[in-house]
Design a protein around this motif. Sequence first.
Motif, short mmCIF file in Angstrom:
data_model
loop_
_atom_site.label_atom_id
_atom_site.label_comp_id
_atom_site.label_asym_id
_atom_site.label_seq_id
_atom_site.Cartn_x
_atom_site.Cartn_y
_atom_site.Cartn_z
N ASP A 64 0.42 4.33 0.12
CA ASP A 64 0.08 5.40 1.05
C ASP A 64 0.33 5.00 2.49
OD1 ASP A 64 -0.74 6.96 -1.05
OD2 ASP A 64 -2.82 6.26 -0.96
N LEU A 65 0.62 3.72 2.73
CA LEU A 65 0.75 3.23 4.10
C LEU A 65 2.20 3.10 4.54
CD1 LEU A 65 -0.84 2.21 6.57
CD2 LEU A 65 -0.67 -0.09 5.63
N TYR A 121 2.21 -4.51 3.09
CA TYR A 121 1.03 -4.50 3.94
C TYR A 121 0.64 -5.91 4.35
CZ TYR A 121 -4.01 -4.68 4.78
OH TYR A 121 -5.25 -4.97 5.29
N ASP A 175 -11.93 5.16 0.99
CA ASP A 175 -11.62 5.69 2.31
C ASP A 175 -10.18 5.33 2.66
OD1 ASP A 175 -11.62 6.71 4.82
OD2 ASP A 175 -13.10 5.33 5.67
N LEU A 176 -9.36 6.34 2.89
CA LEU A 176 -7.95 6.08 3.19
C LEU A 176 -7.74 5.44 4.55
CD1 LEU A 176 -6.34 9.37 1.82
CD2 LEU A 176 -6.54 7.15 0.68
N LEU A 177 -8.73 5.54 5.44
CA LEU A 177 -8.59 4.95 6.77
C LEU A 177 -8.94 3.47 6.79
CD1 LEU A 177 -10.16 7.80 8.94
CD2 LEU A 177 -7.75 7.37 8.45
N GLN A 178 -9.47 2.93 5.69
CA GLN A 178 -9.85 1.53 5.63
C GLN A 178 -8.84 0.76 4.79
OE1 GLN A 178 -13.85 0.97 4.35
NE2 GLN A 178 -13.93 -1.20 4.89
N ASN A 179 -8.30 -0.29 5.37
CA ASN A 179 -7.27 -1.08 4.70
C ASN A 179 -7.88 -1.95 3.61
OD1 ASN A 179 -5.27 -0.09 6.41
ND2 ASN A 179 -5.66 -1.66 7.94
N ASP A 216 0.87 -1.18 0.00
CA ASP A 216 0.00 0.00 0.00
C ASP A 216 0.91 1.22 0.00
OD1 ASP A 216 -1.87 1.96 0.30
OD2 ASP A 216 -2.97 0.98 1.92
#
Length: 598
Positions: A502-503, A508, A549-553, A500
């Motif tokens: 962005d992570l 990941y 949603d960026l907060l959801q993996n 990911d």
Amino acid sequence: QSTQVRGMSWCWDDPGEGNTSWGGGAPSPNSCSPPRPSPHPASSPPLQDIRNTVGNIPMEWYQDFPHIGYDLEGKRIYKPIRNKDELDKFLEKMENPDYWRTVQDKMTGADIKLTDEQVELVHRLQRGQFGDVHFNPYEPAIDFFTHEVMIHPVTNRPADKRSFIPSLVEKEKVSRLVHAIKMGWIKPRRPKEETPTYYDLWAHEDPNSILGRHKMHVPAPKMKLPGHEESYNPPPEYLLSEEEKLAWEQQDPVDRRLSFIPQQFRCLRAVPAYPRFIHERFERCLDLYLCPRQRKMRVNVDPEDLIPKLPKPRDLQPFPTTQALVYRGHSSLVRCISVSPSGQWLASGTAPLRASHPNTLSAAPAPGLCTGDGLVVGLKNLSGLLQALKQVTWHGKGDYFATVVADNSSMQVLIHQTSKRWSQNPFRKSKGLVQCVLFHPIRPYFFVATQRYVRIYNLLKQELTKKLMANCKWVSSMAIHPAGDNVICGSYDSKLAWFDLDLSTRPYQLLRHHRRALRSVAFHKHYPLFASGSDDGTVIVCHGMVYNDLLQNPLLVPVKVLKGHALTMDLGVLDVVFHPTQPWVFSSGADGTIRLYT
């Protein structure tokens, strides 16, 4: 004379001279007369500590305030910090030799150590004696009045009538008090709860707690049960010979297998008293006292709770489940396949196991363009294409494509432009053996995968943007999600790494579904699907949902294992490609076939 022992306030007046105060006025309740010459100056007590000017008031009034009074300048006298509980007081009583003569001044809140004269004064007052040591209570009394009895009283006034009648005013007051008590306006004072001088540390302990004393009790380890060698009549094989006895005596006590020499007696009555009984009991007590013990808490966990709750595969349809077609015609292993953007044509390439021919195909995303070996012939710069091609990949707009050759020099990666018919080398020096390259589907990024890392370059700024660590021994293939924020990498050590972007720069998630090396990975352009082909002859299709949603993996769920290819020369599936519009997947293998799963 007035004495305040606990508060360390002293007022003294000579009993022989009356209560005459300094200046002729009446003495205040909390003040003392100035010192006067005493006939016994050696035994005179110290003067009163008048730093606190609150006067003769109950000090309980300052119980809820941080200060205890005011000094001569009008500043607050703050209470000393006292956080001592009963246990601290007990330890201080045991350790401080002057604890018995230390008192607290209620006016200042400080601890004062009594002198020997003050302690003697306290003892005299406790025995009911006078405070002054030199005062004689048995001196001859001075008769101020006459000893003759007079026949007439001082006054002969008769008693009033009201002295024989109950007071009406007092009766009214009592009635009002009784009414107030009945109405609950006046409540009796509650007796003060006396705190115990000692308390139990475990009195308020929760009996159901895991850390309770009854549950934390660690039983003593049991002794080893005696064996045949400790019998009074052991078998002959347990008895030591003379050589063994001599060797046993020469060994150190720590190195001996047995701490005693087995002996044989004809009956139990002939067994003498054991001489080392007290010594062994003492060692046993030392073991129980000195050896630490720890109780292992066993956690009862349901194995099903450790498995993540994933949705069922039937709820994630559509995805390929059945082998629909088998394309035959190649006599050797099929290295690569490519599907046209319309989905009507399929191109395949074959080569021997050790051949210098190209082993890659790629369909151009623009209509009417398709590449293999023919398109690059008309380009100007062919110096990097004299060796076998490992990969050909197209840019999303169809004007640029990149090639990778099997070389460890700086010319192993070239970027070509079809409209201008020229090529360029983006790297001045080699960063390692390049396995594959890809263009970002949206942004001007260029992905270069080496054996251990995936480097991301910005083509506009011409700089390194990010470096992904695959955590595998050898990267074999790579694919980019259509949204461009996720990348998957296959490796020869049977791992599939999902990144990911962005992570983090680390995977990941690592998927270990295959038993052998991964040869190819691919993303579907429209459906949340990705697939991987391995040398174990299987194609594993997984559901890979990427949320906005960026907060959801991302959600990764393996949904199907597709089988059909036969292993040839320890090779299985060599390439995997999805259909551009349908949830279908094509696979080519070392058995010379191409299979379509729908």
